[in-house]
Design an enzyme around this catalytic site. Structure first.
Site, PDB file in Angstrom:
ATOM      1  N   GLU A 199       4.293   5.778  25.582  1.00  0.00           N
ATOM      2  CA  GLU A 199       3.006   5.849  26.270  1.00  0.00           C
ATOM      3  C   GLU A 199       2.983   5.080  27.602  1.00  0.00           C
ATOM      4  OE1 GLU A 199      -0.060   4.763  23.466  1.00  0.00           O
ATOM      5  OE2 GLU A 199       0.333   6.486  22.203  1.00  0.00           O
ATOM      6  N   GLU A 384       2.926  10.898  17.440  1.00  0.00           N
ATOM      7  CA  GLU A 384       1.818  10.160  16.817  1.00  0.00           C
ATOM      8  C   GLU A 384       0.603  11.069  16.717  1.00  0.00           C
ATOM      9  OE1 GLU A 384       0.615   6.432  18.584  1.00  0.00           O
ATOM     10  OE2 GLU A 384       2.705   5.816  18.856  1.00  0.00           O
TER      11      GLU A 384
HETATM   12  O1  IFM Z   1      -1.592   1.824  17.556  1.00  0.00           O
HETATM   13  C1  IFM Z   1      -1.411   2.624  18.683  1.00  0.00           C
HETATM   14  C2  IFM Z   1       0.055   2.787  18.978  1.00  0.00           C
HETATM   15  O2  IFM Z   1       0.679   1.574  19.178  1.00  0.00           O
HETATM   16  C3  IFM Z   1       0.247   3.610  20.231  1.00  0.00           C
HETATM   17  N1  IFM Z   1      -0.496   4.843  20.169  1.00  0.00           N
HETATM   18  C4  IFM Z   1      -1.879   4.776  19.767  1.00  0.00           C
HETATM   19  C5  IFM Z   1      -2.013   3.997  18.479  1.00  0.00           C
HETATM   20  C6  IFM Z   1      -3.486   3.930  18.048  1.00  0.00           C
HETATM   21  O3  IFM Z   1      -4.250   3.277  19.009  1.00  0.00           O
END
Ligand code: IFM
Length: 476
Positions: A199, A384
């Site tokens: 990210e 994710e």
């Molecule tokens: O917990 C985070 C993760 O570290 C990175 N992506 C989003 C998740 C939820 O906020």
């Protein structure tokens, strides 16, 4: 009571058995909302994900200090001043945690290396404990037939490098390349895949312009520099890994579907800029070797000198793109915002405990554009997806009936299935997250886990979402 057979097939010498479900009534047994999983292609990979600072416990095992340790000490930076010192004490409980991954039937585990755990000063001071921890962790995955999907950087920057300017300093990219090389030398042969950065928008904009994450800056110049240097770091690391002949290299981008708050020209234009900063900055550079025009105009005065020279390198080949998807954003023009002139406003869809709107259709919109405009030929991994919900322990603290979370997964998996049927090359899906954990500025107050963690006892309690995955995955 049904018993998981998957575990026993894999570990013939071990006898741990988990009940398949803790749903409250028998009807649920025949109606698993995640049944859609059974219709995914047989080679599709289901996994679950975590990250180092969020679970390991930064006070254990000789880990160096990271900028998250420092940020958490600043007044009001995190919920109740909470930090990752202990977190889920994964350093001690990693075997249990890998057992949970395997028992659920997940075939892959997405984890991240902690830079300060491997190099205390981020440069040359090796922490051998850290190296042997990841040896054990990776070998533990392989022993359980879990594919190690690794990430080099999921936000725990060594404090020593943060003191030198962190991601606003180009030298950090060089040190990142050295760190990558050390990982290749020690672990490369056992990694199924490697993502350079998790990210980049969060690493740069969220942390240097919006100030929500470490280092907590609210400074356009710093943000702009970090928006470029994080991509240089990605490029440097990829180059190093190619020189080691490492396979399966990618980067993980967080994506939100952007919508204007109204049809006025102002809101529509504001939305385009927001989309560029959040989504397209990274795609344009990685896949086309350029930056989007509106944003570049806004950023230009602060771009590092001769930044153009880096673009062909940033545009180097990768093997896959990782997409983290949670929600959409509604964007409104706002003349009082000093630089971008837009703000994000609340929408009216049902929301998760983070206040994020539940918008599964956004996943389709994001992925369709991803393939049509950028990554036509390479694999896509959904690295994710998941939701925070306010989980309640019932029935003597043994049952967490997180039906909302199960529904969230179901809706997003349905979108994915349709995309796969339409030949979008999606190869895997990772539920965020295996465990409740340190949710950054929200501390332990927001829970995304398939498994609940009692932070006093470190007892792990699988939620019904965990069992829903388990019941569906056994048919794959
Ligand atoms: O917990 C985070 C993760 O570290 C990175 N992506 C989003 C998740 C939820 O906020």
């Amino acid at each position: 009571m049904q018993i998981s057979l998957i575990y026993d097939q894999k570990y013939k010498n071990r006898q741990i058995r988990l009940p398949l479900k803790h749903q409250n009534n028998e009807d649920d047994l025949n109606m698993n909302p995640l049944k859609i999983i059974e219709s995914f292609p047989h080679d599709f990979i289901f996994g679950t994900a975590t990250s180092s600072y969020q679970i390991e416990g930064s006070s254990f095992g000789g880990c160096g200090r990271s900028h998250w340790d420092s940020f958490a000490q600043k007044p009001n930076a995190t919920y109740k001043g909470q930090n990752g010192n202990i977190a889920c004490n994964h350093i001690q409980y990693w075997e249990k945690d890998l057992d949970l991954v395997a028992d659920a039937g997940f075939k892959a585990y997405r984890f991240s290396f902690s830079w300060p755990r491997l190099f205390i000063d981020g440069k040359t001071t090796r922490n051998n404990n850290g190296f042997s921890f990841y040896d054990r962790l990776i070998d533990g995955m392989l022993a359980r037939e879990i594919l190690p999907f690794s990430t080099l950087y999921h936000w725990d920057l060594p404090q020593n490098l943060a003191d030198k300017g962190g991601w606003t300093n180009r030298d950090t990219c060089k040190w990142f390349a050295d760190y990558t090389e050390a990982i290749m030398q020690r672990f490369g042969d056992r990694l199924h895949s490697v993502a350079t950065i998790n990210e980049p928008w969060c690493v740069s904009w969220l942390s240097h312009y919006l100030g929500h994450h470490a280092p907590g800056l609210r400074n356009l110049e710093a943000a702009v520099r970090s928006m470029h240097y994080i991509l240089v770091a990605h490029s440097n690391a990829t180059e190093v890994m190619r020189s080691y002949n490492q396979k399966n290299l990618g980067i993980v981008l967080n994506k939100e579907h952007m919508m204007p708050a109204s049809n006025t020209d102002e809101d529509v234009e504001a939305c385009k800029l927001s989309d560029e900063i959040y989504n397209l900055w990274f795609d344009e550079a990685i896949f086309k070797g350029q930056y989007p025009k509106k944003t570049l105009k806004l950023f230009h005065q602060y771009m590092p000198e001769n930044f153009e020279i880096d673009l062909p390198q940033i545009n180097r080949k990768i093997d896959w793109i990782g997409i983290n998807y949670y929600t959409r954003s509604i964007i409104k023009a706002d003349q009082y915002e000093p630089n971008t002139k837009f703000i994000t406003v609340a929408g009216d869809l049902p929301k998760t405990d983070m206040g994020w709107e539940i918008f599964p259709a956004g996943l389709t919109k994001i992925l369709t554009r991803q393939v049509e405009s950028y990554s036509k030929t390479i694999s896509i991994h959904i690295t994710e997806n998941g939701m925070a919900s306010h989980d309640v322990l019932v029935n003597g603290s043994k049952v967490i009936n997180d039906q909302d979370r199960i529904k969230y997964y179901q809706l997003h998996l349905e979108e994915l299935k349709t995309l796969i049927d339409n030949k979008i090359p999606i190869k895997s899906y990772f539920a965020w997250s295996l465990l409740d954990n340190f949710e950054w500025a929200f501390g332990y107050n927001k829970t995304f886990g398939l498994v609940s963690v009692n932070y006093d006892t470190q007892i792990r309690t699988p939620k019904n979402s965990y069992y829903a995955f388990q019941r569906a995955l056994k048919f794959l």
